[in-house]
Scaffold this active site. Structure first.
Site, PDB file in Angstrom:
ATOM      1  N   ALA A 282       0.823  -1.206   0.000  1.00 49.25           N
ATOM      2  CA  ALA A 282       0.000   0.000   0.000  1.00 49.25           C
ATOM      3  C   ALA A 282       0.853   1.251   0.000  1.00 49.25           C
ATOM      4  O   ALA A 282       0.527   2.243  -0.650  1.00 49.25           O
ATOM      5  CB  ALA A 282      -0.915  -0.013   1.222  1.00 49.25           C
ATOM      6  N   GLU A 286       4.442   2.186  -6.396  1.00 49.88           N
ATOM      7  CA  GLU A 286       5.062   1.610  -7.584  1.00 49.88           C
ATOM      8  C   GLU A 286       4.288   1.882  -8.871  1.00 49.88           C
ATOM      9  O   GLU A 286       4.837   1.814  -9.966  1.00 49.88           O
ATOM     10  CB  GLU A 286       5.265   0.114  -7.404  1.00 49.88           C
ATOM     11  CG  GLU A 286       3.996  -0.536  -6.938  1.00 49.88           C
ATOM     12  CD  GLU A 286       4.223  -1.974  -6.529  1.00 49.88           C
ATOM     13  OE1 GLU A 286       3.233  -2.592  -6.165  1.00 49.88           O
ATOM     14  OE2 GLU A 286       5.364  -2.457  -6.587  1.00 49.88           O
ATOM     15  N   ASP A 328      10.256  32.692 -34.728  1.00 49.98           N
ATOM     16  CA  ASP A 328      10.350  33.309 -36.052  1.00 49.98           C
ATOM     17  C   ASP A 328       9.234  34.329 -36.163  1.00 49.98           C
ATOM     18  O   ASP A 328       8.234  34.235 -35.457  1.00 49.98           O
ATOM     19  CB  ASP A 328      10.091  32.256 -37.139  1.00 49.98           C
ATOM     20  CG  ASP A 328      11.291  31.357 -37.334  1.00 49.98           C
ATOM     21  OD1 ASP A 328      12.371  31.720 -36.875  1.00 49.98           O
ATOM     22  OD2 ASP A 328      11.115  30.297 -37.961  1.00 49.98           O
ATOM     23  N   ASP A 649      11.841  26.478 -39.312  1.00 49.93           N
ATOM     24  CA  ASP A 649      11.130  25.742 -40.354  1.00 49.93           C
ATOM     25  C   ASP A 649      12.043  25.220 -41.451  1.00 49.93           C
ATOM     26  O   ASP A 649      11.784  24.213 -42.068  1.00 49.93           O
ATOM     27  CB  ASP A 649      10.014  26.606 -40.954  1.00 49.93           C
ATOM     28  CG  ASP A 649      10.493  28.008 -41.306  1.00 49.93           C
ATOM     29  OD1 ASP A 649      11.719  28.242 -41.326  1.00 49.93           O
ATOM     30  OD2 ASP A 649       9.637  28.879 -41.583  1.00 49.93           O
ATOM     31  N   GLU A 718      -1.962   6.018   6.510  1.00 48.61           N
ATOM     32  CA  GLU A 718      -2.138   4.600   6.834  1.00 48.61           C
ATOM     33  C   GLU A 718      -1.024   4.088   7.745  1.00 48.61           C
ATOM     34  O   GLU A 718      -1.265   3.412   8.745  1.00 48.61           O
ATOM     35  CB  GLU A 718      -2.122   3.768   5.558  1.00 48.61           C
ATOM     36  CG  GLU A 718      -3.394   3.880   4.746  1.00 48.61           C
ATOM     37  CD  GLU A 718      -3.187   3.409   3.316  1.00 48.61           C
ATOM     38  OE1 GLU A 718      -2.599   2.339   3.127  1.00 48.61           O
ATOM     39  OE2 GLU A 718      -3.577   4.157   2.399  1.00 48.61           O
ATOM     40  N   ASN A 743      -5.788   0.763  -0.363  1.00 45.55           N
ATOM     41  CA  ASN A 743      -4.768   1.035  -1.368  1.00 45.55           C
ATOM     42  C   ASN A 743      -5.353   1.040  -2.776  1.00 45.55           C
ATOM     43  O   ASN A 743      -5.089   1.924  -3.590  1.00 45.55           O
ATOM     44  CB  ASN A 743      -3.681  -0.037  -1.250  1.00 45.55           C
ATOM     45  CG  ASN A 743      -2.635   0.106  -2.319  1.00 45.55           C
ATOM     46  OD1 ASN A 743      -2.194   1.212  -2.589  1.00 45.55           O
ATOM     47  ND2 ASN A 743      -2.254  -0.991  -2.933  1.00 45.55           N
ATOM     48  N   THR A 746      -7.476   4.274  -3.112  1.00 40.64           N
ATOM     49  CA  THR A 746      -6.760   5.558  -3.202  1.00 40.64           C
ATOM     50  C   THR A 746      -5.873   5.625  -4.436  1.00 40.64           C
ATOM     51  O   THR A 746      -5.718   6.679  -5.035  1.00 40.64           O
ATOM     52  CB  THR A 746      -5.894   5.797  -1.952  1.00 40.64           C
ATOM     53  OG1 THR A 746      -5.124   4.631  -1.705  1.00 40.64           O
ATOM     54  CG2 THR A 746      -6.731   6.129  -0.757  1.00 40.64           C
ATOM     55  N   ASP A 747      -5.254   4.481  -4.821  1.00 43.68           N
ATOM     56  CA  ASP A 747      -4.365   4.510  -5.982  1.00 43.68           C
ATOM     57  C   ASP A 747      -5.105   4.321  -7.294  1.00 43.68           C
ATOM     58  O   ASP A 747      -4.545   4.489  -8.361  1.00 43.68           O
ATOM     59  CB  ASP A 747      -3.309   3.396  -5.871  1.00 43.68           C
ATOM     60  CG  ASP A 747      -2.169   3.811  -4.975  1.00 43.68           C
ATOM     61  OD1 ASP A 747      -2.226   4.952  -4.502  1.00 43.68           O
ATOM     62  OD2 ASP A 747      -1.252   3.006  -4.759  1.00 43.68           O
TER      63      ASP A 747
HETATM   64  P1  ATP Z   1      11.391  34.682 -40.528  1.00 46.72           P
HETATM   65  O1  ATP Z   1      12.802  34.300 -40.272  1.00 46.72           O
HETATM   66  O2  ATP Z   1      10.763  35.369 -39.420  1.00 46.72           O
HETATM   67  O3  ATP Z   1      10.563  33.590 -41.098  1.00 46.72           O
HETATM   68  P2  ATP Z   1      11.766  35.865 -43.093  1.00 46.72           P
HETATM   69  O4  ATP Z   1      10.757  35.099 -43.846  1.00 46.72           O
HETATM   70  O5  ATP Z   1      11.911  37.299 -43.447  1.00 46.72           O
HETATM   71  O6  ATP Z   1      11.504  35.851 -41.579  1.00 46.72           O
HETATM   72  P3  ATP Z   1      13.782  34.495 -44.495  1.00 46.72           P
HETATM   73  O7  ATP Z   1      12.821  33.569 -45.100  1.00 46.72           O
HETATM   74  O8  ATP Z   1      15.104  34.024 -44.050  1.00 46.72           O
HETATM   75  O9  ATP Z   1      13.160  35.179 -43.244  1.00 46.72           O
HETATM   76  O10 ATP Z   1      13.970  35.687 -45.522  1.00 46.72           O
HETATM   77  C1  ATP Z   1      14.985  36.617 -45.380  1.00 46.72           C
HETATM   78  C2  ATP Z   1      14.829  37.725 -46.374  1.00 46.72           C
HETATM   79  O11 ATP Z   1      14.969  37.200 -47.693  1.00 46.72           O
HETATM   80  C3  ATP Z   1      13.456  38.375 -46.355  1.00 46.72           C
HETATM   81  O12 ATP Z   1      13.400  39.433 -45.455  1.00 46.72           O
HETATM   82  C4  ATP Z   1      13.301  38.867 -47.771  1.00 46.72           C
HETATM   83  O13 ATP Z   1      13.934  40.111 -47.922  1.00 46.72           O
HETATM   84  C5  ATP Z   1      14.059  37.838 -48.579  1.00 46.72           C
HETATM   85  N1  ATP Z   1      13.148  36.829 -49.135  1.00 46.72           N
HETATM   86  C6  ATP Z   1      12.219  36.111 -48.498  1.00 46.72           C
HETATM   87  N2  ATP Z   1      11.593  35.265 -49.307  1.00 46.72           N
HETATM   88  C7  ATP Z   1      12.143  35.437 -50.520  1.00 46.72           C
HETATM   89  C8  ATP Z   1      11.950  34.823 -51.797  1.00 46.72           C
HETATM   90  N3  ATP Z   1      11.059  33.862 -52.000  1.00 46.72           N
HETATM   91  N4  ATP Z   1      12.699  35.271 -52.814  1.00 46.72           N
HETATM   92  C9  ATP Z   1      13.622  36.227 -52.630  1.00 46.72           C
HETATM   93  N5  ATP Z   1      13.848  36.816 -51.464  1.00 46.72           N
HETATM   94  C10 ATP Z   1      13.136  36.445 -50.409  1.00 46.72           C
END
Ligand code: ATP
Length: 919
Positions: A282, A286, A328, A649, A718, A743, A746-747
Site C-alpha cells: 500500500a 510503484e 520566427d 522551419d 495509513e 490502497n 486511493t491509488d
Molecule cells: P522569418 O525568419 O521570421 O521567417 P523571413 O521570412 O523574413 O523571416 P527568411 O525567409 O530568411 O526570413 O527571408 C529573409 C529575407 O529574404 C526576407 O526578409 C526577404 O527580404 C528575402 N526573401 C524572403 N523570401 C524570398 C523569396 N522567396 N525570394 C527572394 N527573397 C526572399
C-alpha cells in the site's frame, strides 16, 4: 519489377516504360492496385508488446509476488477467504495499472500516427499530397529543399538538386544529383541519378520516379530509424523512481519494525507477515511512473487539440519550465498573408490598392492613378512574375495561393497590372535558376526574353533576381531610370536605401528586384547543375525597384505574448527580415518594449561571447539573422540558466532545433528535416499554440504533483495509524485485506481523475518553476505529513471513542476502515488544486473525480453491508450515529485544507504572490 539497383543506367524513357508510368504519373486505380501488390511504404517495426504481456508484467513486482505467495500460504493454512480477497485485490490493482499502461502506450502510438510524413506526388497529371506510406513504385514524386526522401527513386528532372545522404552512407557533405543515365556497373555510392529513402534534400528541387518502397529500399536494412518516437524515460519518471525507492526503503524499515513489535505483543506471526506485506504494498508508490505517463499522455492529447504536437513525452515537462520563447516572425507571429501595398519604381513611390489575393486593384501616385503600361512598372513586375515559384488560383469564388506567400504577393501585384504567370512562363521560358535560401536572401532565374518583348529594355538570355534590398542593391551597378539603363550612383543608392527604411518603418516587408542580360555563352544547364558560381551571374545587375508588402500580425498573438509576460516567460523575435520592419512589428505585438534592444546578425557577429551574454536578456528582436545565429542565442540563454524554446522551419534550422531545450517546428510551412529535429510541431504554425502548450505543460506538472501529494498523504496516514495504534494501544487498527482495499481505492480512480483537472487561472500567472526543482519538494512532503497526520489523528479519535464505548474489535476496525476511505475521498477533492478553494474551482467541474468518488462510496457501502463482503473484509454494519461521527471526522480533511488555502492565499497576496509579474 526489376531490382532497384538497375534504373540508374537507363534513359528516362525506358525507366518510365519499365515502371509503367507516364509524365502524368499513375492513375488512382493503378496506384491502388500497386499498393495492394507491393504493400505500404513503411519500414517494419519490431514486434510490439502484446496486451497480454503488458498485463502479466503488472504482477512482476517483488512485493506483489510476495503477496501472491502469502495468499497461497494463507490458503494452505485454511484461511481461504483471506487468500481469495488478497488475490482479488491484487488482480484488481493489476487491472487498473494495466489500463493505465495501456493508455500510456496508446498515447505514444497516437503521437506516431500524427507525425507520419507526407509526400508530394503527381497522379493523373495533378500534383497532390499523400501520406508517404501510400507511395508505390512508379509514382512521380516532387522533392525540394528540406524534404525527407520518402522512397528510393530515379531522378527525371532537377534544379541544383543536392541531397544529404549522411543517414545512409555517413557522408556529411551534400551529394550533387543529376538526371543523366550513368554507365552500367557504376558503384552504388556513385549512382548520382538516384535518391534514397531516409536521405534529405539539402538544396534545390527535382522530380523523380519511385523505384522501390518500404523494406525493398536501400534503407530497409537500416530499418527502424525513421519517424520513430523516442521512448526514453522522462526526467520526471526518473526522479519519481528515486522518490519511490526512498519511500520504499523507509516503509520497509517501519513495517518490519511494526511487524516485529506486533509479534512481540503476541499477534500471530503469519498474520503480522501478511499484514506487513499488505502495508508495504500500500505504501510503496510503484504504480506512479505509469500514472505519470498517462498524465503526460493525456496532456499530449489536450495539446493536439490546441494545435501543438509533442513528439517526445519528456518535452511535455520541458514545456512546463520553459522561460524563453524565441520565435520566427513570418507566419508564426504574423499571418503570412502578404499583400503588396507600396512599390518604388523610377524613384517614385506608388500605392497599390486591392484586398487579399484577388488580382484586382490599381496603382496610385498620391491621388493620381498610374497607367499600368509604364515601362518601369512593367520591368519591375515582369521580374516579380518570372523569378517566382508561387501560384494564384480561384477556388469556390475565392482567390487562393500556393507556394511561398511572399512570392504569391508579388504575383498578385503583377496580376493587377495584367502580368500573368501562366502566359509569361510560356513566353519567356525559365532555363535555369539559383534558388532562394535564408542565407543568400535572394533568388535568381535565367529566362529567354524575345527581342522587344513588352517594352522590356533587354533581350536574349536575361537573369532576374529578387531578394533582401541590401543584398540586391549590393549586386547592382545600374538602374532602370527614365526609360534608360543608367549608372547607379552612390547618391541614388542612398535615396533608395531611404525609401527602404521608409517602407520598413511602416512595418512593410521590402523585396528589391533586379535584372541583367547574360552573354549567350553562359550555359543555363551549367548554372542549373551548379557548375557556374552564382556570384558571376548575380553581379553588375540593373536595379528595377522595390515592392513593400504587409503581413499583418496574427490576432491572437498579442494576447499570447501578454500571457507569456504574466507567466514570467520572455518572448524574443528572431527573423531574417529587415531590422526596421521587424522592430515595427515587434513593437506592435508588445515584444519590443522600452529599453529593449534590437540586434542584427552582423551586429551579433561583432560581439564577443561574454559581451553578448551580458546583453542577451535585454535583446528582444534579432533581425537579418542566418539560421546559424540561432545557435548563439540558445547558447547565451542556456549559459544564463534559461530553458529555451526555439522555432524553426528551414532545413538549416535543424541544428538550432536540436540544440534548444524545446525545438519547435512548423507543421504547415516546415520542412521534414526541421520537423524531425524538433521536439514539438505546431499544426497551425501559430505562436499562440506554443503558449497554449506551455500552459498545458505547466498544468500537467501541477496535476502530477497534486496527485502525488494526494497519494503521499494517504500512505503516510495509513502507516501512521497502524504504527500509533500498535505502539500505543496494542491494537491492529486495520486488517491486511482492509489495507489492500484502501490502497486499491486511493491509488485507483482518484489519481486518474486528478490528472484530467483542467488548467486554472493561476497556471499562467506564476513564474516558471525552477528546472532544478524536483517534483516532490519540502512543500509536498510537508503537505503529505500534515494531511497524513490529520487522517491518523481522526483514526485515533475514533479509536478512543470506540474503546470508550466498549465496541467489538470488528466494529472498531470497520469504523477506522470506513473513516480512512471517506477521508481519502475528501482528500481527493483537496488535491484538485494546491492553492485554490474547491468551491472557487466549482464542485462539479472535474466530473471524472465526482464519478470516481461516488463509485468508491458505493463500493464501500457494499463492503460494509453485503454479507459476502462482510465476511471477506471482516466488517460489520454501522449505525446512523456512527456514520455521523465518521463523516464529521473525515470532512475535517477537506475543511482544514480549505482553511490552509484561504490563509496562505491571503499571506501570498500580502507578499505580492500571485500578482502579475512580467519578469
Ligand atoms: P522569418 O525568419 O521570421 O521567417 P523571413 O521570412 O523574413 O523571416 P527568411 O525567409 O530568411 O526570413 O527571408 C529573409 C529575407 O529574404 C526576407 O526578409 C526577404 O527580404 C528575402 N526573401 C524572403 N523570401 C524570398 C523569396 N522567396 N525570394 C527572394 N527573397 C526572399
Amino acid at each position: 519489377m526489376r531490382d532497384t539497383g538497375v534504373y540508374y543506367d537507363q534513359e528516362i524513357n525506358s525507366v518510365f516504360k519499365e515502371l509503367g508510368v507516364s509524365e502524368a504519373g499513375l492513375s488512382s486505380e493503378e496506384a491502388e492496385k500497386r499498393l495492394k501488390e507491393y504493400g505500404v511504404n513503411e519500414l517494419k517495426e519490431k514486434e510490439k508488446a502484446s496486451a497480454l504481456r503488458l498485463f502479466v508484467s503488472q504482477f512482476r513486482s517483488v512485493l506483489i509476488l510476495i503477496l501472491i505467495t502469502a495468499s497461497i500460504i494463507s490458503a494452505l493454512l485454511g484461511e481461504l477467504i483471506d487468500a481469495a480477497v488478497i488475490l482479488f485485490t491484487v488482480f484488481l490493482a493489476g487491472v487498473l495499472s494495466f489500463v493505465q499502461e495501456y493508455r500510456a502506450e496508446k498515447a505514444i502510438e497516437l503521437l506516431r500516427s500524427l507525425t507520419s510524413p507526407e509526400a508530394t506526388v503527381i497522379r493523373e497529371g495533378a500534383e497532390k499530397k499523400i501520406p508517404s506510406k501510400e507511395l508505390v513504385p512508379g509514382d512521380l514524386i516532387l522533392i525540394q529543399t528540406g524534404d525527407r526522401i520518402p522512397a528510393d527513386a530515379r531522378i527525371i528532372k532537377e534544379f541544383n538538386l543536392k541531397t544529404d545522404e549522411s543517414s545512409l552512407t555517413g557522408e556529411s557533405l551534400p551529394v550533387k544529383k543529376s538526371s543523366e543515365a550513368l554507365p552500367s556497373e557504376t558503384p552504388e555510392a556513385d549512382r548520382t541519378n538516384m535518391v534514397y529513402t531516409g536521405t534529405a534534400v539539402a538544396y534545390g528541387r527535382g522530380c523523380a520516379v519511385v523505384t522501390a518502397t518500404g523494406m525493398e529500399t536501400a534503407f530497409g536494412e537500416l530499418a527502424g530509424l525513421l519517424g520513430t518516437i523516442e521512448r526514453s524515460r522522462t526526467p520526471l519518471q526518473e526522479s519519481l523512481d528515486k522518490f519511490g525507492r526512498w519511500i520504499g526503503i523507509a516503509t520497509l524499515i517501519i513495517v518490519a519494525f511494526v511487524a516485529m513489535l506486533g509479534v512481540l505483543y503476541g499477534f500471530p506471526l503469519f498474520d503480522m507477515f501478511l499484514w506487513g506485506v499488505a502495508l508495504a504494498v500500500a505504501a510503496i508508490p510503484e504504480a506512479l511512473p505509469a500514472v505519470v505517463t498517462v498524465g503526460l499522455g493525456l496532456g499530449v492529447r489536450r495539446m493536439v487539440k490546441r494545435h501543438a504536437l509533442v513528439r517526445k513525452l519528456p518535452s511535455v515537462e520541458t514545456l512546463g519550465v520553459t522561460n524563453v520563447i524565441c520565435s520566427d516572425k513570418t507566419g508564426t507571429l504574423t499571418q503570412n498573408k502578404m499583400t503588396v501595398e507600396k512599390l518604388c519604381v523610377n524613384e517614385q513611390v506608388l500605392k497599390v490598392t486591392g484586398v487579399g489575393y484577388s488580382p484586382e486593384g490599381n496603382f496610385f501616385k498620391g491621388e493620381t492613378k498610374v497607367s499600368v503600361d509604364d515601362v518601369h512598372l512593367q520591368a519591375l513586375l515582369l521580374g516579380a512574375v518570372l523569378c517566382n515559384d508561387a501560384g494564384i488560383f480561384k477556388e469556390d469564388e475565392k482567390w487562393e495561393i500556393k507556394g511561398d506567400p511572399t512570392e504569391a504577393a508579388l504575383m498578385v501585384a503583377a496580376a493587377k497590372a495584367g502580368l500573368h504567370k501562366t502566359e509569361l512562363d510560356k513566353e519567356y521560358p525559365r532555363l535555369a535558376e539559383i534558388p532562394f535560401s535564408s542565407e543568400r536572401k535572394r533568388m535568381t532565374t535565367l529566362n529567354k526574353v524575345e527581342a522587344d518583348a513588352d517594352n522590356f529594355p533587354l533581350n536574349g538570355l536575361v537573369a532576374f533576381s529578387k531578394g533582401a534590398p541590401e543584398v540586391i542593391l549590393g549586386s547592382c551597378t545600374k538602374i532602370f531610370l527614365d526609360g534608360e539603363i543608367k549608372t547607379l550612383s552612390p547618391e541614388i543608392k542612398q535615396l533608395i536605401s531611404g525609401k527602404v527604411r521608409e517602407m520598413a518603418d511602416q512595418a512593410l516587408r521590402v523585396i528589391a528586384l533586379s535584372f541583367r542580360s547574360l552573354a549567350e555563352d553562359i550555359s543555363p544547364e551549367k548554372v542549373s547543375s551548379g557548375g557556374r558560381p552564382a556570384e558571376e551571374i548575380e553581379e553588375d545587375m540593373v536595379f528595377s525597384g522595390l515592392m513593400g508588402m504587409r503581413d499583418p500580425p496574427r490576432e491572437e498573438v498579442k494576447t499570447a505574448i501578454q500571457k507569456c509576460a504574466d507567466a514570467g516567460i520572455k518572448t524574443v523575435m528572431i527573423t531574417g527580415d529587415h531590422k526596421i520592419t521587424a522592430s515595427a512589428i515587434a513593437k506592435e505585438l508588445g515584444i519590443l518594449k522600452e529599453n529593449d534592444l534590437t540586434l542584427t546578425g552582423s551586429e551579433l557577429d561583432s560581439l564577443g561571447d561574454a559581451e553578448f551574454e551580458d546583453k542577451v536578456e535585454r535583446i528582444s528582436v534579432y533581425a537579418r539573422v542566418y539560421p546559424i545565429h540561432k545557435l548563439r542565442v540558445i547558447d547565451a540563454f542556456k549559459k544564463k540558466g534559461y530553458v529555451v524554446a526555439m522555432t524553426g522551419d528551414g532545413v538549416n534550422d535543424a541544428p538550432a532545433l536540436k540544440a534548444a531545450d524545446m525545438g519547435i517546428a512548423m507543421g504547415i510551412t516546415g520542412t521534414d528535416v526541421s520537423k524531425e529535429a524538433s521536439s514539438m510541431i505546431l499544426t497551425d504554425d501559430n505562436f499562440a499554440s506554443i503558449v497554449a502548450a506551455v500552459e498545458e505543460g505547466r498544468n500537467i506538472f501541477k496535476n502530477i504533483r497534486n496527485f502525488i501529494t494526494y497519494g503521499l498523504s494517504a500512505h503516510i496516514g495509513e502507516v501512521l495509524i497502524v504504527l500509533i495504534a500498535i505502539l500505543g494501544w496494542r491494537i491492529l487498527p486495520l486488517l491486511a485485506v482492509q489495507i489492500l482495499w484502501i490502497n486499491l481505492i486511493t491509488d485507483g480512480l482518484p489519481p486518474m481523475a486528478l490528472s484530467v483537472e483542467p488548467p486554472d487561472s493561476g497556471v499562467m500567472r506564476q513564474k516558471p518553476r525552477n528546472v532544478e526543482e524536483g517534483i516532490v519538494t519540502r512543500r509536498e512532503i510537508a503537505a503529505g505529513l500534515g494531511i497524513g497526520g490529520l487522517i491518523a489523528l481522526q483514526a485515533l479519535i475514533i479509536l478512543t471513542w470506540a474503546l470508550d464505548r466498549g465496541f467489538s474489535i470488528e466494529k472498531l476496525q470497520t469504523l477506522i476502515f470506513t473513516l480512512v476511505v471517506f477521508s481519502e475521498m475528501f482528500n481527493a477533492f483537496n488535491w484538485r488544486s494546491d492553492r485554490y478553494s474547491i468551491f472557487s474551482l466549482g464542485l462539479f467541474t472535474n466530473k471524472p473525480l465526482v464519478y470516481a468518488v461516488l463509485t468508491t462510496i458505493i463500493l464501500q457501502l457494499i463492503v460494509i453491508y453485503v454479507p459476502l463482503f462482510q465476511t471477506a473484509f471482516r466488517t460489520v454494519p454501522l449505525s446512523l450515529s456512527e456514520w455521523g461521527v465518521v463523516l464529521a471526522l473525515a470532512s475535517t480533511t477537506l475543511i482544514s485544507m480549505e482553511l490552509v488555502k484561504y490563509f496562505s492565499g491571503r499571506s501570498h497576496k500580502k507578499k505580492g504572490y500571485g500578482k502579475i509579474n512580467s519578469g
